[in-house]
Design a protein around this motif. Structure first.
Motif, PDB file in Angstrom:
ATOM      1  N   ALA A  45      18.475 105.282  62.367  1.00 20.78           N
ATOM      2  CA  ALA A  45      19.385 106.405  62.637  1.00 20.78           C
ATOM      3  C   ALA A  45      19.036 107.628  61.798  1.00 20.78           C
ATOM      4  CB  ALA A  45      20.825 105.977  62.375  1.00 20.78           C
ATOM      5  N   THR A  46      18.448 107.410  60.627  1.00 22.75           N
ATOM      6  CA  THR A  46      18.052 108.519  59.759  1.00 22.75           C
ATOM      7  C   THR A  46      16.642 108.261  59.243  1.00 22.75           C
ATOM      8  OG1 THR A  46      18.793 107.533  57.680  1.00 22.75           O
ATOM      9  CG2 THR A  46      20.450 108.759  58.952  1.00 22.75           C
ATOM     10  N   GLU A  47      16.051 109.292  58.664  1.00 22.80           N
ATOM     11  CA  GLU A  47      14.697 109.137  58.121  1.00 22.80           C
ATOM     12  C   GLU A  47      14.681 108.286  56.855  1.00 22.80           C
ATOM     13  OE1 GLU A  47      14.209 113.187  55.506  1.00 22.80           O
ATOM     14  OE2 GLU A  47      14.010 113.358  57.685  1.00 22.80           O
TER      15      GLU A  47
END
Length: 137
Positions: A45-47
């Motif tokens: 969902a995020t880096e």
């Protein structure tokens, strides 16, 4: 020389190791846990989230790139279904006296969100997985 009473024709007894007897239910459970499932892992969902899922059960190591499907044994899926993260969610509330405040709720989510695409035993596998997912970390 009685063969019916556990003696061999030579008159020597047969030793049975009762500690190593495995019940049929245990064999069935072992076979169930060794089933191969097709599992899809959501993209990070995020880096800051890992791009890979790594799981090791008794030396059976698997690594999957997130965003892909993979074949995993049910015991791998059991570990992943139990891998949960906890975070606090704050909700703004108005108290009875009119003052504002916050209520904090603990929210659990899977560390590596996944979906089972194929289970060879869906009638037993679906309730099994549902139970694992509902169990708090």
């Amino acid at each position: 020389e009685d063969t019916a009473a556990g003696k061999t024709p030579g008159g020597k007894g047969i030793e049975i190791d009762t500690d190593r007897i495995i019940r049929t239910e245990q064999l069935d459970q072992e076979a169930f846990m060794r089933d191969e499932l097709e599992v899809f892992f959501s993209e990070p969902a995020t880096e800051h989230e890992p791009a890979f899922v790594e799981v090791n059960v008794n030396g059976d190591y698997r690594m999957v790139v997130r965003g892909n499907e993979a074949k995993l044994r049910r015991y791998h899926v059991a570990v992943l279904a139990s891998a949960k993260q906890s975070r606090l969610r704050q909700t703004k509330i108005v108290n009875q006296d009119g003052s504002m405040g916050f209520r904090e709720d603990n929210v659990l989510s899977l560390t590596y969100p996944f979906q089972v695409m194929h289970d060879p035993r869906p009638k037993q596998g679906a309730p099994w997985l549902r139970q694992l997912l509902q169990t708090p970390a």
